[in-house]
Write an enzyme that holds these catalytic residues in place. Structure first.
Site, PDB file in Angstrom:
ATOM      1  N   ASP A   1      -2.942   0.747   7.766  1.00 13.21           N
ATOM      2  CA  ASP A   1      -1.667   1.382   7.401  1.00 13.21           C
ATOM      3  C   ASP A   1      -0.538   0.981   8.350  1.00 13.21           C
ATOM      4  OD1 ASP A   1      -2.961   2.747   5.283  1.00 13.21           O
ATOM      5  OD2 ASP A   1      -3.553   4.369   6.626  1.00 13.21           O
TER       6      ASP A   1
ATOM      7  N   ASN B   1       0.861  -1.189   0.000  1.00 14.34           N
ATOM      8  CA  ASN B   1       0.000   0.000   0.000  1.00 14.34           C
ATOM      9  C   ASN B   1       0.893   1.232   0.000  1.00 14.34           C
ATOM     10  OD1 ASN B   1      -2.398   1.623   0.387  1.00 14.34           O
ATOM     11  ND2 ASN B   1      -1.827   1.824   2.538  1.00 14.34           N
TER      12      ASN B   1
ATOM     13  N   HIS C   1       0.988   5.229   1.181  1.00 17.65           N
ATOM     14  CA  HIS C   1       0.289   6.114   2.124  1.00 17.65           C
ATOM     15  C   HIS C   1       1.020   7.460   2.195  1.00 17.65           C
ATOM     16  CE1 HIS C   1      -2.292   7.077   5.503  1.00 17.65           C
ATOM     17  NE2 HIS C   1      -1.219   7.600   6.083  1.00 17.65           N
TER      18      HIS C   1
ATOM     19  N   LYS D   1       3.886  13.895  -5.695  1.00 14.12           N
ATOM     20  CA  LYS D   1       4.968  13.814  -6.701  1.00 14.12           C
ATOM     21  C   LYS D   1       5.994  12.760  -6.286  1.00 14.12           C
ATOM     22  CE  LYS D   1       4.860  18.467  -8.529  1.00 14.12           C
ATOM     23  NZ  LYS D   1       5.125  19.788  -7.950  1.00 14.12           N
TER      24      LYS D   1
ATOM     25  N   ASP E   1      -1.104  -5.572   6.100  1.00 17.82           N
ATOM     26  CA  ASP E   1      -1.547  -6.585   7.051  1.00 17.82           C
ATOM     27  C   ASP E   1      -2.942  -6.183   7.529  1.00 17.82           C
ATOM     28  OD1 ASP E   1      -1.210  -4.673   8.980  1.00 17.82           O
ATOM     29  OD2 ASP E   1       0.524  -5.604   9.942  1.00 17.82           O
TER      30      ASP E   1
HETATM   31  C1  GRF Z   1      -2.460   8.913  -2.542  1.00 16.25           C
HETATM   32  O1  GRF Z   1      -2.098  10.060  -1.821  1.00 16.25           O
HETATM   33  C2  GRF Z   1      -2.159   7.654  -1.768  1.00 16.25           C
HETATM   34  O2  GRF Z   1      -1.020   7.775  -0.980  1.00 16.25           O
HETATM   35  C3  GRF Z   1      -3.364   7.518  -0.890  1.00 16.25           C
HETATM   36  O3  GRF Z   1      -4.444   7.930  -1.712  1.00 16.25           O
HETATM   37  C4  GRF Z   1      -3.968   8.812  -2.717  1.00 16.25           C
HETATM   38  C5  GRF Z   1      -4.337   8.207  -4.032  1.00 16.25           C
HETATM   39  O4  GRF Z   1      -4.023   9.053  -5.126  1.00 16.25           O
HETATM   40  N1  GRF Z   1      -3.488   6.175  -0.364  1.00 16.25           N
HETATM   41  P1  GRF Z   1      -4.177   8.500  -6.606  1.00 16.25           P
HETATM   42  O5  GRF Z   1      -5.591   7.933  -6.711  1.00 16.25           O
HETATM   43  O6  GRF Z   1      -3.130   7.445  -6.816  1.00 16.25           O
HETATM   44  O7  GRF Z   1      -3.988   9.687  -7.493  1.00 16.25           O
END
Ligand code: GRF
Length: 204
Positions: free
Chosen positions: A148, A110, A112, A175, A144
């Site tokens: 997060d 994932n 985050h 970015k 898991d």
């Molecule tokens: C990202 O900031 C990611 O970290 C979080 O949700 C957002 C998704 O952005 N889990 P995108 O849909 O990939 O543009």
């Protein structure tokens, strides 16, 4: 995992899909020895689905299933049907339960938008601003059954500026997310090759 084929990735999305786009672009550029086998969205109108030309897309809505376990298991079934080896949660806004985690243990990651373990859950960038941290960033971790909370694989730090808004900080972090996610997938692929290299070299 097969060592004679490209890594088959399944991407789970709920929204915009810019991280999905980063993977699509890296695969198209030959920067990842991988193939996106399927994209699963829990939202039929997710803009991410407009990015997947030529890639199978499946919508699995929570409301179509009586329990969260049945929903999780429908997602896992679709991923398995498409031969997915690595699951990437890229802006997937639901927590997957223990049943899913068991089926994809160590094979689901994932992304985050904070330096975990700080600020798990929703609106991580807002949480960072409210706490007044001077450095935030993004994290790729194994999935898991916690929110997060799985083992951290990679992180990038991003400065928080004094005049940042939730939007400006989110944009600066995003970015970095794209590069971090692609780089982490690349490292997973490389590790796979190393492991197979060793196995191939070992006497049978
Ligand atoms: C990202 O900031 C990611 O970290 C979080 O949700 C957002 C998704 O952005 N889990 P995108 O849909 O990939 O543009």
């Amino acid at each position: 995992m097969k060592n004679d084929a490209k890594l088959r990735i399944g991407v789970l999305v709920s929204g915009r899909g810019s991280n999905l786009q980063a993977i699509i672009d890296a695969v198209a550029a030959g920067a990842l020895d991988a193939e996106i086998a399927v994209v699963v969205s829990d939202k039929p109108d997710a803009p991410a689905l407009r990015r997947i030309e030529g890639i199978p897309g499946v919508v699995i809505e929570r409301g179509a299933y009586p329990t969260v376990e049945a929903f999780d298991s429908a997602i896992a079934d679709v991923l398995e049907e498409h031969g997915v080896e690595l699951v990437v949660l890229a802006g997937f806004m639901r927590v997957l339960g223990p049943g899913f985690v068991r089926r994809f243990r160590g094979r689901a990651i994932n992304i985050h938008p904070s330096l975990l373990p700080s600020f798990p859950g929703l609106r991580a960038q807002r949480q960072a601003l409210l706490h007044g941290v001077k450095i935030s960033g993004c994290t790729v971790h194994l999935v898991d059954k916690t929110l997060d909370g799985g083992p951290i694989l990679a992180q990038t730090a991003v400065p928080v500026l004094s005049d940042d808004t939730e939007e400006s900080l989110s944009e600066r972090i995003l970015k970095e997310e794209h590069g971090l996610l692609v780089e982490t997938i690349r490292e997973i692929i490389t590790a796979r090759y190393k492991v197979h290299g060793r196995q191939d070299a070992a006497p049978t």
